[in-house]
Write a protein that holds these residues in place. Structure first.
Motif, PDB file in Angstrom:
ATOM      1  N   ILE A  23       0.841  -1.199   0.000  1.00 53.12           N
ATOM      2  CA  ILE A  23       0.000   0.000   0.000  1.00 53.12           C
ATOM      3  C   ILE A  23       0.874   1.245   0.000  1.00 53.12           C
ATOM      4  CG2 ILE A  23      -1.589   1.357   1.430  1.00 53.12           C
ATOM      5  CD1 ILE A  23      -2.814  -1.411   2.258  1.00 53.12           C
ATOM      6  N   VAL A  24       1.860   1.279   0.872  1.00 55.28           N
ATOM      7  CA  VAL A  24       2.763   2.432   0.952  1.00 55.28           C
ATOM      8  C   VAL A  24       3.573   2.574  -0.331  1.00 55.28           C
ATOM      9  CG1 VAL A  24       4.776   3.380   2.134  1.00 55.28           C
ATOM     10  CG2 VAL A  24       2.898   2.396   3.462  1.00 55.28           C
ATOM     11  N   GLY A  25       4.137   1.455  -0.815  1.00 48.31           N
ATOM     12  CA  GLY A  25       4.949   1.522  -2.026  1.00 48.31           C
ATOM     13  C   GLY A  25       4.159   1.985  -3.233  1.00 48.31           C
ATOM     14  N   ALA A  26       2.939   1.476  -3.388  1.00 50.76           N
ATOM     15  CA  ALA A  26       2.114   1.856  -4.545  1.00 50.76           C
ATOM     16  C   ALA A  26       1.749   3.330  -4.506  1.00 50.76           C
ATOM     17  CB  ALA A  26       0.858   0.992  -4.596  1.00 50.76           C
ATOM     18  N   LEU A  27       1.454   3.855  -3.321  1.00 48.40           N
ATOM     19  CA  LEU A  27       1.092   5.264  -3.214  1.00 48.40           C
ATOM     20  C   LEU A  27       2.254   6.169  -3.607  1.00 48.40           C
ATOM     21  CD1 LEU A  27      -1.004   5.312   0.080  1.00 48.40           C
ATOM     22  CD2 LEU A  27      -1.828   5.815  -2.220  1.00 48.40           C
ATOM     23  N   HIS A  28       3.480   5.702  -3.382  1.00 50.49           N
ATOM     24  CA  HIS A  28       4.654   6.509  -3.740  1.00 50.49           C
ATOM     25  C   HIS A  28       5.070   6.346  -5.199  1.00 50.49           C
ATOM     26  CE1 HIS A  28       6.044   8.341   0.054  1.00 50.49           C
ATOM     27  NE2 HIS A  28       5.472   7.312   0.638  1.00 50.49           N
ATOM     28  N   ALA A  29       4.556   5.324  -5.872  1.00 50.40           N
ATOM     29  CA  ALA A  29       4.955   5.069  -7.255  1.00 50.40           C
ATOM     30  C   ALA A  29       4.316   6.073  -8.200  1.00 50.40           C
ATOM     31  CB  ALA A  29       4.541   3.648  -7.651  1.00 50.40           C
ATOM     32  N   ARG A  30       5.061   6.469  -9.227  1.00 52.64           N
ATOM     33  CA  ARG A  30       4.500   7.346 -10.253  1.00 52.64           C
ATOM     34  C   ARG A  30       3.403   6.590 -11.003  1.00 52.64           C
ATOM     35  NH1 ARG A  30       6.081  11.996 -12.674  1.00 52.64           N
ATOM     36  NH2 ARG A  30       8.084  11.956 -11.579  1.00 52.64           N
ATOM     37  N   GLY A  31       2.203   7.136 -10.984  1.00 56.15           N
ATOM     38  CA  GLY A  31       1.076   6.466 -11.607  1.00 56.15           C
ATOM     39  C   GLY A  31       0.561   5.289 -10.803  1.00 56.15           C
ATOM     40  N   GLY A  32       1.022   5.155  -9.545  1.00 57.75           N
ATOM     41  CA  GLY A  32       0.626   4.024  -8.724  1.00 57.75           C
ATOM     42  C   GLY A  32      -0.753   4.202  -8.117  1.00 57.75           C
ATOM     43  N   GLN A  33      -1.362   3.101  -7.739  1.00 54.38           N
ATOM     44  CA  GLN A  33      -2.662   3.142  -7.074  1.00 54.38           C
ATOM     45  C   GLN A  33      -2.800   1.922  -6.169  1.00 54.38           C
ATOM     46  OE1 GLN A  33      -5.825   3.124 -10.011  1.00 54.38           O
ATOM     47  NE2 GLN A  33      -4.668   1.840 -11.425  1.00 54.38           N
ATOM     48  N   SER A  34      -3.451   2.149  -5.042  1.00 53.71           N
ATOM     49  CA  SER A  34      -3.625   1.097  -4.053  1.00 53.71           C
ATOM     50  C   SER A  34      -5.109   0.954  -3.725  1.00 53.71           C
ATOM     51  CB  SER A  34      -2.842   1.445  -2.783  1.00 53.71           C
ATOM     52  OG  SER A  34      -3.189   0.578  -1.737  1.00 53.71           O
ATOM     53  N   PHE A  35      -5.655  -0.212  -4.004  1.00 57.70           N
ATOM     54  CA  PHE A  35      -7.072  -0.476  -3.749  1.00 57.70           C
ATOM     55  C   PHE A  35      -7.214  -1.357  -2.507  1.00 57.70           C
ATOM     56  CE2 PHE A  35      -6.804   0.229  -8.322  1.00 57.70           C
ATOM     57  CZ  PHE A  35      -7.854   1.114  -8.542  1.00 57.70           C
ATOM     58  N   ILE A  36      -8.120  -0.971  -1.616  1.00 58.54           N
ATOM     59  CA  ILE A  36      -8.534  -1.855  -0.542  1.00 58.54           C
ATOM     60  C   ILE A  36      -9.946  -2.310  -0.890  1.00 58.54           C
ATOM     61  CG2 ILE A  36      -9.507  -0.121   1.039  1.00 58.54           C
ATOM     62  CD1 ILE A  36      -7.177  -2.961   2.139  1.00 58.54           C
ATOM     63  N   ALA A  37     -10.172  -3.613  -0.935  1.00 59.45           N
ATOM     64  CA  ALA A  37     -11.395  -4.144  -1.542  1.00 59.45           C
ATOM     65  C   ALA A  37     -12.126  -5.078  -0.586  1.00 59.45           C
ATOM     66  CB  ALA A  37     -11.048  -4.889  -2.832  1.00 59.45           C
ATOM     67  N   LEU A  38     -13.452  -5.004  -0.632  1.00 61.52           N
ATOM     68  CA  LEU A  38     -14.289  -5.869   0.202  1.00 61.52           C
ATOM     69  C   LEU A  38     -15.743  -5.778  -0.258  1.00 61.52           C
ATOM     70  CD1 LEU A  38     -14.769  -4.103   3.687  1.00 61.52           C
ATOM     71  CD2 LEU A  38     -14.198  -2.925   1.558  1.00 61.52           C
ATOM     72  N   ALA A  88     -12.852  -0.153  -2.710  1.00 62.09           N
ATOM     73  CA  ALA A  88     -13.643  -0.774  -3.772  1.00 62.09           C
ATOM     74  C   ALA A  88     -14.606  -1.796  -3.195  1.00 62.09           C
ATOM     75  CB  ALA A  88     -12.724  -1.447  -4.782  1.00 62.09           C
ATOM     76  N   THR A  89     -15.875  -1.664  -3.528  1.00 61.12           N
ATOM     77  CA  THR A  89     -16.882  -2.687  -3.232  1.00 61.12           C
ATOM     78  C   THR A  89     -17.644  -2.965  -4.523  1.00 61.12           C
ATOM     79  OG1 THR A  89     -18.769  -1.267  -2.687  1.00 61.12           O
ATOM     80  CG2 THR A  89     -17.156  -1.657  -0.929  1.00 61.12           C
ATOM     81  N   GLU A  90     -18.621  -3.876  -4.441  1.00 58.32           N
ATOM     82  CA  GLU A  90     -19.413  -4.183  -5.628  1.00 58.32           C
ATOM     83  C   GLU A  90     -20.269  -3.005  -6.076  1.00 58.32           C
ATOM     84  OE1 GLU A  90     -22.143  -5.201  -2.207  1.00 58.32           O
ATOM     85  OE2 GLU A  90     -19.998  -5.143  -2.624  1.00 58.32           O
ATOM     86  N   ASN A  91     -20.418  -1.996  -5.193  1.00 59.91           N
ATOM     87  CA  ASN A  91     -21.233  -0.830  -5.542  1.00 59.91           C
ATOM     88  C   ASN A  91     -20.468   0.217  -6.338  1.00 59.91           C
ATOM     89  OD1 ASN A  91     -23.620  -1.677  -4.017  1.00 59.91           O
ATOM     90  ND2 ASN A  91     -22.308  -1.367  -2.231  1.00 59.91           N
ATOM     91  N   GLY A  92     -19.144   0.216  -6.214  1.00 58.36           N
ATOM     92  CA  GLY A  92     -18.362   1.201  -6.938  1.00 58.36           C
ATOM     93  C   GLY A  92     -16.998   1.414  -6.314  1.00 58.36           C
TER      94      GLY A  92
END
Length: 408
Positions: free
Chosen positions: A321-336, A365-369
């Motif tokens: 999560i931390v690494g992705a947030l620092h990456a150029r163009g990175g994104q971190s999804f928490i899903a449930l 991210a959930t099934e709703n959006g």
């Protein structure tokens, strides 16, 4: 390195210090022959494994230790849980939980080496720690264990004793994702572009994301683990063939094990490298997807505990999560899923009462959006989580709670 029989190994185990700390290969690489032999000789010991599977020796005198709880240790009365990010477990071995013996499940010998195969993870650090203090490294060499490269290769002079076995490797088959997981996977996949780098955690949602990415091109893999979803991407020609697939442990089907055997395109690295947030941040468009049990209106996630009891642990999610947030163009999804069917409650809650596993994600991210949260104000975050991620039946109550908490 001395090749010995199981009977000879009993004498070796009998020489261990009182109540030794035993670090063994975890996940689906449990060295069963070594563990059973140890258990028959040593009256009391501490068994340290990551994501341990069943069966394990279980009797008075055996204490379980882990930083990530698997089914073999979950809810056990003699479990000692050690909260720790996966990338920092090697520091535990170096400074706090030094092993007396390390038990490995390896490939058959190849020249002057064996391979850790599907489970590299924290084992190189454990080997270094135990050798530094004069302890033992013992391997069960199995021709059914794939030979993988990178940090998986262990030279024979790093091993004290080796027992030759021939037994099938346990396999793991992912179940069919439910409708909610499939919908979440498709929503996240729609935001993943060609040539992105992927990390997927363990669970139905990460598996569903990979299933929805088979039409992409030039995808790269930098992850702590992968399973058959990556093999499917390879078959669909969705992966960048010029960049190695990098991971630290693997479990899945027999076909997957055959694919990685002697495959130099698969690079197995130790945890300190795969899970180093600095290394993760260097990956192109790093995209991290991890599952949670609950998320609150402050974007705090609980992925570790159920009703106050430890269920799993931090794992590597916080590192990525931390690494992705620092990456150029990175994104971190928490899903449930937005609703817990068995408990019949919302998984989006006003404020988490359990210890927080992670916080500050790109999106929930959930099934709703998809609720975008990073880079948004407090009010925007709360509004997005309620309107885009929460179950419709929970939204009104969440709005009222947000006002009472001063978040809206």
């Amino acid at each position: 390195m001395r090749v010995v029989s199981v009977e000879q190994l009993q004498w070796v185990f009998a020489s261990l210090p009182e109540n030794p700390r035993v670090v063994a290969s975890g996940n689906f690489a449990t060295p069963q022959v070594l563990l059973n032999t140890l258990d028959s000789v040593v009256p009391e010991y501490r068994l340290h494994m990551l994501n341990a599977q069943k069966p394990l020796p279980d009797r008075e005198g055996v204490t379980y230790e882990t930083a990530f709880v698997g089914p073999g240790m979950r809810h056990h009365e003699r479990l000692v849980y050690i909260p720790c990010r996966l990338s920092l477990v090697p520091v535990l071995f170096r400074d706090h939980y030094r092993p007396d013996v390390v038990l490995l499940h390896t490939s058959a010998q190849r020249h002057d080496t064996v391979s850790l195969g599907t489970e590299v993870n924290i084992l190189p650090a454990a080997i270094e720690s135990v050798r530094e203090r004069g302890g033992l490294v013992i391997a069960q060499s199995n021709p059914n264990m794939p030979y993988t490269y990178g940090d998986a290769q262990i030279y024979e002079n790093e091993i004290d004793y080796l027992v030759e076995v021939d037994e099938p490797l346990p396999t793991h088959t992912a179940g069919e994702p439910d409708d909610a997981s499939r919908q979440i996977g498709e929503l996240i996949a729609a935001r993943v572009s060609d040539r992105s780098t992927l990390q997927m955690g363990i669970g139905a949602v990460p598996d569903a994301v990979l299933s929805a990415l088979t039409q992409r091109k030039g995808l790269r893999i930098w992850t702590e683990m992968f399973s058959d979803g990556v093999l499917e991407l390879f078959k669909r020609d969705a992966l960048d063939r010029d960049v190695p697939v990098t991971a630290s442990f693997i479990f899945g089907s027999q076909e997957l094990y055959e694919w990685i055997h002697l495959n130099k395109w698969i690079r197995m690295l130790r945890t300190e490298r795969t899970n180093d947030p600095g290394q993760i941040a260097r990956q192109a468009s790093m995209t991290s997807v991890n599952a949670a049990l609950q998320v609150d209106l402050c974007d705090q996630a609980n992925a570790s505990r159920v009703k106050g009891r430890i269920y799993s642990g931090f794992g590597g999610s916080t590192d990525f999560i931390v690494g992705a947030l620092h990456a150029r163009g990175g994104q971190s999804f928490i899903a449930l899923p937005s609703w817990h069917r068995k408990a019949n409650v919302s998984t989006i809650v006003p404020r988490i009462t359990e210890p927080v596993t992670s916080f500050e994600h790109s999106a929930v991210a959930t099934e709703n959006g998809i609720a975008m949260v990073f880079g948004r104000s407090q009010n925007e975050r709360v509004t997005n989580i309620i309107e885009s991620a929460a179950h419709p039946d929970a939204r009104e109550g969440l709005r009222e709670a947000a006002v009472q908490m001063g978040l809206m």
